[in-house]
Write a protein that holds these residues in place. Structure first.
Motif, PDB file in Angstrom:
ATOM      1  N   PHE A 152      -0.502 -10.637 -21.316  1.00  0.00           N
ATOM      2  CA  PHE A 152       0.541 -10.840 -20.308  1.00  0.00           C
ATOM      3  C   PHE A 152       0.782  -9.581 -19.477  1.00  0.00           C
ATOM      4  O   PHE A 152       1.158  -9.662 -18.317  1.00  0.00           O
ATOM      5  CB  PHE A 152       1.845 -11.278 -20.986  1.00  0.00           C
ATOM      6  N   THR A 153       0.577  -8.419 -20.091  1.00  0.00           N
ATOM      7  CA  THR A 153       0.828  -7.161 -19.373  1.00  0.00           C
ATOM      8  C   THR A 153      -0.389  -6.662 -18.605  1.00  0.00           C
ATOM      9  O   THR A 153      -0.243  -5.864 -17.682  1.00  0.00           O
ATOM     10  CB  THR A 153       1.293  -6.063 -20.347  1.00  0.00           C
ATOM     11  N   ARG A 154      -1.585  -7.139 -18.966  1.00  0.00           N
ATOM     12  CA  ARG A 154      -2.819  -6.673 -18.313  1.00  0.00           C
ATOM     13  C   ARG A 154      -2.773  -6.823 -16.795  1.00  0.00           C
ATOM     14  O   ARG A 154      -3.118  -5.869 -16.086  1.00  0.00           O
ATOM     15  CB  ARG A 154      -4.034  -7.392 -18.874  1.00  0.00           C
ATOM     16  N   PRO A 155      -2.359  -7.966 -16.229  1.00  0.00           N
ATOM     17  CA  PRO A 155      -2.327  -8.060 -14.763  1.00  0.00           C
ATOM     18  C   PRO A 155      -1.419  -7.024 -14.117  1.00  0.00           C
ATOM     19  O   PRO A 155      -1.737  -6.493 -13.044  1.00  0.00           O
ATOM     20  CB  PRO A 155      -1.810  -9.482 -14.507  1.00  0.00           C
ATOM     21  N   LEU A 156      -0.313  -6.703 -14.761  1.00  0.00           N
ATOM     22  CA  LEU A 156       0.589  -5.690 -14.221  1.00  0.00           C
ATOM     23  C   LEU A 156      -0.042  -4.301 -14.266  1.00  0.00           C
ATOM     24  O   LEU A 156       0.061  -3.532 -13.308  1.00  0.00           O
ATOM     25  CB  LEU A 156       1.906  -5.691 -14.993  1.00  0.00           C
ATOM     26  N   VAL A 157      -0.704  -3.993 -15.371  1.00  0.00           N
ATOM     27  CA  VAL A 157      -1.365  -2.693 -15.512  1.00  0.00           C
ATOM     28  C   VAL A 157      -2.477  -2.564 -14.481  1.00  0.00           C
ATOM     29  O   VAL A 157      -2.603  -1.547 -13.803  1.00  0.00           O
ATOM     30  CB  VAL A 157      -1.911  -2.503 -16.947  1.00  0.00           C
ATOM     31  N   TYR A 158      -3.294  -3.616 -14.312  1.00  0.00           N
ATOM     32  CA  TYR A 158      -4.382  -3.562 -13.334  1.00  0.00           C
ATOM     33  C   TYR A 158      -3.842  -3.454 -11.916  1.00  0.00           C
ATOM     34  O   TYR A 158      -4.411  -2.738 -11.092  1.00  0.00           O
ATOM     35  CB  TYR A 158      -5.284  -4.777 -13.470  1.00  0.00           C
ATOM     36  N   ALA A 159      -2.761  -4.153 -11.617  1.00  0.00           N
ATOM     37  CA  ALA A 159      -2.157  -4.043 -10.283  1.00  0.00           C
ATOM     38  C   ALA A 159      -1.682  -2.613 -10.039  1.00  0.00           C
ATOM     39  O   ALA A 159      -1.862  -2.063  -8.940  1.00  0.00           O
ATOM     40  CB  ALA A 159      -0.998  -5.022 -10.153  1.00  0.00           C
ATOM     41  N   TRP A 160      -1.088  -2.011 -11.049  1.00  0.00           N
ATOM     42  CA  TRP A 160      -0.641  -0.617 -10.935  1.00  0.00           C
ATOM     43  C   TRP A 160      -1.831   0.293 -10.659  1.00  0.00           C
ATOM     44  O   TRP A 160      -1.781   1.136  -9.778  1.00  0.00           O
ATOM     45  CB  TRP A 160       0.092  -0.190 -12.199  1.00  0.00           C
ATOM     46  N   PHE A 161      -2.910   0.140 -11.419  1.00  0.00           N
ATOM     47  CA  PHE A 161      -4.097   0.970 -11.219  1.00  0.00           C
ATOM     48  C   PHE A 161      -4.666   0.796  -9.816  1.00  0.00           C
ATOM     49  O   PHE A 161      -5.050   1.763  -9.173  1.00  0.00           O
ATOM     50  CB  PHE A 161      -5.172   0.650 -12.255  1.00  0.00           C
ATOM     51  N   ARG A 162      -4.760  -0.460  -9.343  1.00  0.00           N
ATOM     52  CA  ARG A 162      -5.307  -0.699  -8.000  1.00  0.00           C
ATOM     53  C   ARG A 162      -4.429  -0.042  -6.941  1.00  0.00           C
ATOM     54  O   ARG A 162      -4.919   0.545  -5.990  1.00  0.00           O
ATOM     55  CB  ARG A 162      -5.449  -2.193  -7.734  1.00  0.00           C
ATOM     56  N   TRP A 163      -3.135  -0.111  -7.099  1.00  0.00           N
ATOM     57  CA  TRP A 163      -2.216   0.477  -6.126  1.00  0.00           C
ATOM     58  C   TRP A 163      -2.273   1.993  -6.190  1.00  0.00           C
ATOM     59  O   TRP A 163      -2.293   2.674  -5.183  1.00  0.00           O
ATOM     60  CB  TRP A 163      -0.795  -0.014  -6.395  1.00  0.00           C
ATOM     61  N   LYS A 164      -2.331   2.523  -7.377  1.00  0.00           N
ATOM     62  CA  LYS A 164      -2.267   3.962  -7.583  1.00  0.00           C
ATOM     63  C   LYS A 164      -3.621   4.651  -7.383  1.00  0.00           C
ATOM     64  O   LYS A 164      -3.665   5.780  -6.926  1.00  0.00           O
ATOM     65  CB  LYS A 164      -1.755   4.233  -9.005  1.00  0.00           C
ATOM     66  N   ARG A 165      -4.714   3.960  -7.719  1.00  0.00           N
ATOM     67  CA  ARG A 165      -6.006   4.628  -7.779  1.00  0.00           C
ATOM     68  C   ARG A 165      -7.074   4.102  -6.826  1.00  0.00           C
ATOM     69  O   ARG A 165      -8.003   4.795  -6.538  1.00  0.00           O
ATOM     70  CB  ARG A 165      -6.558   4.541  -9.190  1.00  0.00           C
ATOM     71  N   GLY A 166      -7.084   2.893  -6.412  1.00  0.00           N
ATOM     72  CA  GLY A 166      -8.162   2.380  -5.579  1.00  0.00           C
ATOM     73  C   GLY A 166      -9.442   2.172  -6.369  1.00  0.00           C
ATOM     74  O   GLY A 166      -9.945   1.080  -6.462  1.00  0.00           O
ATOM     75  N   LEU A 167      -9.984   3.220  -6.936  1.00  0.00           N
ATOM     76  CA  LEU A 167     -11.159   3.158  -7.801  1.00  0.00           C
ATOM     77  C   LEU A 167     -10.755   3.762  -9.136  1.00  0.00           C
ATOM     78  O   LEU A 167     -10.091   4.800  -9.170  1.00  0.00           O
ATOM     79  CB  LEU A 167     -12.316   3.967  -7.205  1.00  0.00           C
ATOM     80  N   THR A 168     -11.127   3.116 -10.204  1.00  0.00           N
ATOM     81  CA  THR A 168     -10.798   3.667 -11.514  1.00  0.00           C
ATOM     82  C   THR A 168     -12.074   4.095 -12.225  1.00  0.00           C
ATOM     83  O   THR A 168     -13.145   3.525 -12.009  1.00  0.00           O
ATOM     84  CB  THR A 168     -10.020   2.663 -12.386  1.00  0.00           C
ATOM     85  N   LEU A 169     -11.935   5.112 -13.041  1.00  0.00           N
ATOM     86  CA  LEU A 169     -13.060   5.658 -13.783  1.00  0.00           C
ATOM     87  C   LEU A 169     -12.631   5.866 -15.222  1.00  0.00           C
ATOM     88  O   LEU A 169     -11.571   6.441 -15.494  1.00  0.00           O
ATOM     89  CB  LEU A 169     -13.483   6.995 -13.167  1.00  0.00           C
ATOM     90  N   GLY A 170     -13.451   5.382 -16.125  1.00  0.00           N
ATOM     91  CA  GLY A 170     -13.188   5.563 -17.544  1.00  0.00           C
ATOM     92  C   GLY A 170     -14.343   6.269 -18.215  1.00  0.00           C
ATOM     93  O   GLY A 170     -15.456   6.334 -17.670  1.00  0.00           O
ATOM     94  N   VAL A 171     -14.074   6.814 -19.381  1.00  0.00           N
ATOM     95  CA  VAL A 171     -15.093   7.492 -20.174  1.00  0.00           C
ATOM     96  C   VAL A 171     -15.067   6.945 -21.591  1.00  0.00           C
ATOM     97  O   VAL A 171     -14.014   6.535 -22.090  1.00  0.00           O
ATOM     98  CB  VAL A 171     -14.872   9.024 -20.197  1.00  0.00           C
ATOM     99  N   ARG A 172     -16.235   6.924 -22.211  1.00  0.00           N
ATOM    100  CA  ARG A 172     -16.363   6.559 -23.624  1.00  0.00           C
ATOM    101  C   ARG A 172     -17.274   7.580 -24.274  1.00  0.00           C
ATOM    102  O   ARG A 172     -18.241   8.042 -23.665  1.00  0.00           O
ATOM    103  CB  ARG A 172     -16.981   5.166 -23.796  1.00  0.00           C
ATOM    104  N   GLY A 173     -16.963   7.924 -25.518  1.00  0.00           N
ATOM    105  CA  GLY A 173     -17.760   8.893 -26.238  1.00  0.00           C
ATOM    106  C   GLY A 173     -18.547   8.265 -27.370  1.00  0.00           C
ATOM    107  O   GLY A 173     -17.957   7.637 -28.253  1.00  0.00           O
TER     108      GLY A 173
END
Length: 156
Positions: free
Chosen positions: A10-31
């Motif tokens: 339920f919270t995922r759409p809100l988090v993704y909307a925040w990222f799109r508004w705040k970041r435009g492009l997102t980058l993640g890392v995994r080790g």
């Protein structure tokens, strides 16, 4: 803290909307962290089921390598001792528009105190031929690509 898994869809759409508004492009890392026995480090989060390589988002003003070092320390209690090696780059478009994930190999590290509070449910070391059944499919593919020398898929 596993209650987070119930609210995450339920919270995922809100988090993704925040990222799109705040970041435009997102980058993640995994080790992809391995130990002297060749085992792979995996974590379970409190908010989604399954096992994953530790990692997370790259913040503004932070390099991908610094983000990786921060995330490994926070989530798994791993302090990186030598520069990690970029293993592969993936588009995560199917899960999050405009998202990319960088996978790094980490072989030189030492244990330290993990600082994440409430985010990680479990940390475990697994032989590559005995990965848990609940590992995420993308995590399983990345491990196989790196350790078996298979060409990496550009899609996460």
């Amino acid at each position: 803290m596993l209650w987070r898994r119930h609210i995450e869809p339920f919270t995922r759409p809100l988090v993704y909307a925040w990222f799109r508004w705040k970041r435009g492009l997102t980058l993640g890392v995994r080790g992809l962290v391995t130990d002297g026995e060749g085992r792979v480090l995996l974590v379970q989060h409190t908010y989604i089921p399954g096992w994953y390589m530790p990692g997370g988002g790259v913040e503004r003003g932070e390099t991908a390598e610094l983000a990786l070092e921060r995330e490994l320390q926070e989530e798994a209690g791993v302090r990186v001792l030598a520069r990690p090696v970029l293993q592969s780059v993936h588009s995560n478009e199917t899960h999050h528009p405009r998202d990319h994930v960088l996978v790094y190999r980490v072989t030189a590290w030492e244990p330290c105190q993990a600082s994440a509070q409430g985010e990680i449910h479990a940390v475990g070391w697994f032989a590559p031929d005995a990965l848990p059944d609940t590992i995420s499919p993308a995590t399983r593919r990345r491990i196989s690509e790196a350790l078996d020398g298979i060409d990496s898929d550009v899609m996460w």
